[in-house]
Motif scaffolding. Structure first.
Motif, mmCIF file in Angstrom:
data_model
loop_
_atom_site.group_PDB
_atom_site.id
_atom_site.type_symbol
_atom_site.label_atom_id
_atom_site.label_comp_id
_atom_site.label_asym_id
_atom_site.label_seq_id
_atom_site.Cartn_x
_atom_site.Cartn_y
_atom_site.Cartn_z
ATOM 1 N N LEU A 190 0.958 -1.153 0.024
ATOM 2 C CA LEU A 190 0.083 -0.087 -0.180
ATOM 3 C C LEU A 190 0.654 1.778 0.113
ATOM 4 O O LEU A 190 0.545 1.920 -1.136
ATOM 5 N N THR A 191 2.105 1.495 0.665
ATOM 6 C CA THR A 191 3.248 2.275 0.665
ATOM 7 C C THR A 191 3.679 2.599 -0.460
ATOM 8 O O THR A 191 3.657 4.073 -0.808
ATOM 9 N N LEU A 192 4.024 0.912 -1.105
ATOM 10 C CA LEU A 192 4.573 1.620 -2.305
ATOM 11 C C LEU A 192 3.338 2.166 -3.598
ATOM 12 O O LEU A 192 3.764 2.872 -4.420
ATOM 13 N N ALA A 193 2.883 1.877 -3.351
ATOM 14 C CA ALA A 193 1.227 1.629 -4.587
ATOM 15 C C ALA A 193 0.750 3.389 -4.474
ATOM 16 O O ALA A 193 0.865 3.756 -5.162
ATOM 17 N N GLY A 194 1.232 4.129 -2.945
ATOM 18 C CA GLY A 194 0.907 5.646 -2.807
ATOM 19 C C GLY A 194 2.076 6.572 -3.973
ATOM 20 O O GLY A 194 1.897 7.379 -3.737
ATOM 21 N N ASN A 195 3.343 5.483 -2.825
ATOM 22 C CA ASN A 195 4.533 6.580 -3.404
ATOM 23 C C ASN A 195 4.515 6.656 -5.016
ATOM 24 O O ASN A 195 5.318 7.888 -5.186
ATOM 25 N N GLN A 196 4.070 5.162 -5.716
ATOM 26 C CA GLN A 196 4.930 5.371 -6.799
ATOM 27 C C GLN A 196 3.684 5.261 -7.299
ATOM 28 O O GLN A 196 3.879 5.462 -8.869
ATOM 29 N N CYS A 197 2.261 5.599 -7.392
ATOM 30 C CA CYS A 197 1.053 6.220 -8.036
ATOM 31 C C CYS A 197 0.933 4.650 -8.975
ATOM 32 O O CYS A 197 0.396 5.294 -10.069
ATOM 33 N N ILE A 198 0.958 3.821 -8.395
ATOM 34 C CA ILE A 198 0.395 2.499 -8.975
ATOM 35 C C ILE A 198 -0.666 1.546 -8.392
ATOM 36 O O ILE A 198 -0.977 1.479 -7.179
ATOM 37 N N ALA A 199 -0.518 1.099 -9.475
ATOM 38 C CA ALA A 199 -2.273 -0.416 -9.303
ATOM 39 C C ALA A 199 -1.148 -0.947 -8.141
ATOM 40 O O ALA A 199 -0.149 -1.146 -7.677
ATOM 41 N N LEU A 200 -1.794 -1.463 -6.175
ATOM 42 C CA LEU A 200 -1.648 -1.896 -5.875
ATOM 43 C C LEU A 200 -0.603 -3.229 -6.759
ATOM 44 O O LEU A 200 0.003 -4.404 -6.194
ATOM 45 N N GLU A 201 -1.187 -3.769 -7.586
ATOM 46 C CA GLU A 201 -1.385 -5.187 -7.734
ATOM 47 C C GLU A 201 0.260 -5.346 -8.072
ATOM 48 O O GLU A 201 0.765 -5.947 -8.622
ATOM 49 N N ASP A 202 1.044 -3.827 -9.052
ATOM 50 C CA ASP A 202 1.925 -3.613 -9.457
ATOM 51 C C ASP A 202 2.518 -2.925 -8.091
ATOM 52 O O ASP A 202 4.710 -3.608 -8.417
#
Length: 279
Positions: free
Chosen positions: A175-187
């Motif tokens: 979740l933290t990576l998805a928010g930081n990178q502005c990508i989908a949770l699966e990615d």
């Protein structure tokens, strides 16, 4: 744990990594099966009488969240798929298996999944306790950082005297990576599994929270060693962070820690049954 025992553990974890979703090692019965229903993956691991991994099946799956099986049918289907694979590889079908559950959750949930897949459950115990039981530690704590939760077991003379669990794990890293990178949770899940050291500054705060959780749970206990287990421990920087947070303790992070709990489940199941049974 003595150096020879560390070698024993490291060898088996490395072998599990080599066997994962590949051809099994040739082995004679009896064999024992352990099934770990994780938040991000389901792992079925077979060991022989020397506790050596023989076959390993791993499927990434979103069937468990925060220690609760929310996709019961999906979990059962994966376990059946693993049983089919193992039957093709080993020439017989398992009828018994051991499994685990996060501390503080209902063990019947994991048991129901295995029974619905056609298995008789030989043993069920919480995840960090399984690792503690396998390693027979003293004045130690096992920290199992899974996909959804961080579980802690405090061990004295091989006996677990306390266990606890909180809902912070690998899913929260994603979740933290998805928010930081502005990508989908699966990615973000795929990115996390790559183990890219450049992502450490982004995910470090989540691990700092995990370290704080551990410190709170072991406070007041005589703990000299911290043993880290779980796939989320494999991120670069995790071992160093825990050593910084616990300078007075020995921090142990074996290689391929994603297989630590499945190995422990299979090994602990050996004490309850005579081994694999063909159906």
């Amino acid at each position: 744990m003595a150096r020879t025992e560390q070698t024993w553990l490291n060898e088996r974890l490395c072998n599990a990594s080599l066997l994962c979703n590949g051809q099994p090692n040739v082995a004679q019965q009896p064999l024992w099966l352990g099934i770990d229903l994780g938040t991000c993956d389901v792992v079925s691991l077979v060991v022989d009488s020397d506790c050596q991994p023989v076959a390993v099946c791993l499927d990434w799956a979103d069937v468990v969240r925060d220690g609760v099986v929310w996709d019961f049918f999906g979990a059962v289907q994966i376990v059946r798929l693993h049983l089919d694979r193992l039957e093709q590889q080993l020439g017989f079908r398992f009828s018994h298996a051991a499994t685990s559950f996060p501390p503080g959750t209902d063990p019947r949930i994991s048991v129901n999944v295995l029974e619905s897949a056609g298995l008789e459950v030989s043993r069920v115990l919480d995840e960090p306790t399984a690792v503690a039981d396998m390693l027979q530690l003293d004045k130690a704590a096992v920290v199992d950082i899974g996909g959804g939760t961080t579980g802690i077991a405090v061990v004295v003379q091989g006996r677990v005297i306390y266990s606890g669990d909180e809902a912070t794990g690998g899913h929260h890293i994603s979740l933290t990576l998805a928010g930081n990178q502005c990508i989908a949770l699966e990615d973000a899940e795929q990115m996390k599994r790559c183990g890219d050291a450049s992502l450490w500054p982004v995910v470090r705060p989540v691990y700092e929270k995990m370290a704080d959780i551990v410190a709170r749970h072991i406070e007041g206990y005589d703990v000299e060693q911290l043993w880290l287990a779980g796939g989320s421990c494999m991120q670069p920087g995790v071992e160093g962070l825990f050593r910084q947070h616990f300078p007075e303790k020995t921090v142990m992070l074996p290689p391929h820690s994603i297989f630590m709990t499945p190995l422990a489940i299979a090994v602990c199941g050996m004490t309850q049954t005579e081994g694999a049974h063909a159906q």
